[in-house]
Design an enzyme around this catalytic site. Sequence first.
Site, PDB file in Angstrom:
ATOM      1  N   ASP A  38     -28.816  43.159  -1.116  1.00 23.93           N
ATOM      2  CA  ASP A  38     -30.112  43.657  -1.598  1.00 23.93           C
ATOM      3  C   ASP A  38     -30.904  42.544  -2.277  1.00 23.93           C
ATOM      4  OD1 ASP A  38     -32.071  45.554  -1.978  1.00 23.93           O
ATOM      5  OD2 ASP A  38     -31.142  46.438  -3.762  1.00 23.93           O
ATOM      6  N   HIS A  95     -36.127  38.433   4.456  1.00 21.00           N
ATOM      7  CA  HIS A  95     -35.052  38.882   5.356  1.00 21.00           C
ATOM      8  C   HIS A  95     -34.520  37.704   6.177  1.00 21.00           C
ATOM      9  CE1 HIS A  95     -35.772  42.888   4.124  1.00 21.00           C
ATOM     10  NE2 HIS A  95     -36.926  43.027   4.742  1.00 21.00           N
ATOM     11  N   LEU A 123     -10.797  37.598  11.096  1.00 22.84           N
ATOM     12  CA  LEU A 123     -11.612  38.421  10.189  1.00 22.84           C
ATOM     13  C   LEU A 123     -12.359  39.461  11.014  1.00 22.84           C
ATOM     14  CD1 LEU A 123     -13.235  38.706   7.342  1.00 22.84           C
ATOM     15  CD2 LEU A 123     -14.904  37.196   8.388  1.00 22.84           C
TER      16      LEU A 123
HETATM   17  C1  IPE Z   1     -29.693  49.450   0.444  1.00 26.00           C
HETATM   18  O1  IPE Z   1     -30.769  48.768  -0.077  1.00 26.00           O
HETATM   19  C2  IPE Z   1     -29.638  49.281   1.925  1.00 26.00           C
HETATM   20  C3  IPE Z   1     -29.263  47.975   2.408  1.00 26.00           C
HETATM   21  C4  IPE Z   1     -28.910  46.956   1.674  1.00 26.00           C
HETATM   22  C5  IPE Z   1     -29.269  47.820   3.837  1.00 26.00           C
HETATM   23  P1  IPE Z   1     -32.173  49.487  -0.329  1.00 26.00           P
HETATM   24  O2  IPE Z   1     -33.073  48.430  -0.833  1.00 26.00           O
HETATM   25  O3  IPE Z   1     -32.601  50.215   0.880  1.00 26.00           O
HETATM   26  O4  IPE Z   1     -31.809  50.540  -1.452  1.00 26.00           O
HETATM   27  P2  IPE Z   1     -32.708  51.227  -2.559  1.00 26.00           P
HETATM   28  O5  IPE Z   1     -33.898  51.791  -1.864  1.00 26.00           O
HETATM   29  O6  IPE Z   1     -33.090  50.174  -3.548  1.00 26.00           O
HETATM   30  O7  IPE Z   1     -31.830  52.264  -3.182  1.00 26.00           O
HETATM   31  C1  IPE Z   2     -32.225  44.168   1.442  1.00 28.90           C
HETATM   32  O1  IPE Z   2     -33.339  43.675   0.792  1.00 28.90           O
HETATM   33  C2  IPE Z   2     -32.377  44.243   2.936  1.00 28.90           C
HETATM   34  C3  IPE Z   2     -32.512  45.610   3.464  1.00 28.90           C
HETATM   35  C4  IPE Z   2     -32.462  46.705   2.776  1.00 28.90           C
HETATM   36  C5  IPE Z   2     -32.714  45.728   4.882  1.00 28.90           C
HETATM   37  P1  IPE Z   2     -34.593  44.579   0.433  1.00 28.90           P
HETATM   38  O2  IPE Z   2     -35.548  44.518   1.570  1.00 28.90           O
HETATM   39  O3  IPE Z   2     -34.172  45.941   0.056  1.00 28.90           O
HETATM   40  O4  IPE Z   2     -35.168  43.802  -0.822  1.00 28.90           O
HETATM   41  P2  IPE Z   2     -35.804  44.415  -2.131  1.00 28.90           P
HETATM   42  O5  IPE Z   2     -34.850  45.422  -2.673  1.00 28.90           O
HETATM   43  O6  IPE Z   2     -37.107  45.021  -1.728  1.00 28.90           O
HETATM   44  O7  IPE Z   2     -35.966  43.251  -3.039  1.00 28.90           O
HETATM   45 MG    MG Z   3     -33.726  46.804  -1.723  1.00 27.51          MG
END
Ligand code: IPE
Ligand code: IPE
Ligand code: MG
Length: 250
Positions: free
Chosen positions: A23, A40, A134
Site C-alpha cells: 500500500d 504504481h 519459492l
Molecule cells: C488494499 O489497499 C488493496 C491492495 C493493496 C491491493 P487499498 O488502498 O485498496 O485499501 P484501503 O482502501 O486503504 O483500505
Molecule cells: C497500493 O497503493 C496499490 C493498490 C491498491 C493497487 P494505493 O494505490 O492504494 O496507494 P495509496 O493508498 O492511495 O497511497
Molecule cells: Mg491504498
Amino acid sequence: MKGKLELLVDKNNLPAHIVIIMDGNGRWAKKKNLDRISGHREGMKSVRAVVKSAKDLGVKHITLYAFSAQNWKRPKVEVNALMELLKQYLLKEGNKLVENGISLNAIGRLWELPQDVYKVLEETIEKTKDCQELTLTLALSYGGREEIIDAIKKMISHGNIAPEDINQSNFSRFLYTSDLPEPDLLIRTSGEMRLSNFMLWQLAYTEIYVTKTLWPNFRKRHLIKAILNYQRRERRFGLTGDQVKKREVI
Ligand code: IPE
Ligand code: IPE
Ligand code: MG
C-alpha cells in the site's frame, strides 16, 4: 554479499509464508507531485526486489495483495494502468521467475480480469509450474469475504459434505489458498492499520507488522526488518506463555 542485517536473521525460524498488503503507491506519487500511475510503476520495482529477496532469504511462500475486489471501483484510467502494469510484469518477468526457481500462483476472482491479462497470467503460471524455490502468489481481484462466499458455493455445489461434517480443515480446502500454508507474517506498508478485506480466514493467527514505509520505497532491508521483528515474537495460539515454552523444550 550478505548485509549486516541479514546476518541477524535466524534461518531456522523463517516465516514459511509472508503475505504483503502493498500500500502507499498513490501517496508516494503525490509526495513527488507525480500522478498515481507513476506510483504504481515505481511499486513494480519493489515487487521485483522483494520477490528476489524473499527467495534469497530462503522464504518458501510469498503472497502479494496486488488488486482487491474493491479496487475495480477506482477511476477507469487507474484500473487500466494497473492491469497493463500487471501484464507487462508477467511478460517481462516470466523467464526470470523460471531462472530463479519461482513458481507463480494467483488467487482471487481471476475470471474478472481482462482476457489478455488472464491469458498471460495462465501462461506464466504454466511456464513456472515446476519451480521449487519459492511460490509467488498474486492476489488479484481478490477479496477475503468474496473468497469465503466462493468457498461456500463450491462446498455446497460439489463438496458432498453433510453440514454436521463441516470443519475448519475440510472448509479451508475450498478456499483459493488450499495449496498454501497459513501465513506466518503479514506486512502492510504505508502505515494503515487495517486488513482491507485481505485473507480474513487465513490471518487468524498471523503476526502483523505495519510499517510507515510506502510500498515504492520498500526494499530488502525493510523485509529483513519485518522478519527480525517477527522472530522476536512469541506465538501463543491461545496457549499460555509457559505452555508454549514447554512445547519448545519437548
Ligand atoms: C488494499 O489497499 C488493496 C491492495 C493493496 C491491493 P487499498 O488502498 O485498496 O485499501 P484501503 O482502501 O486503504 O483500505
Ligand atoms: C497500493 O497503493 C496499490 C493498490 C491498491 C493497487 P494505493 O494505490 O492504494 O496507494 P495509496 O493508498 O492511495 O497511497
Ligand atoms: Mg491504498
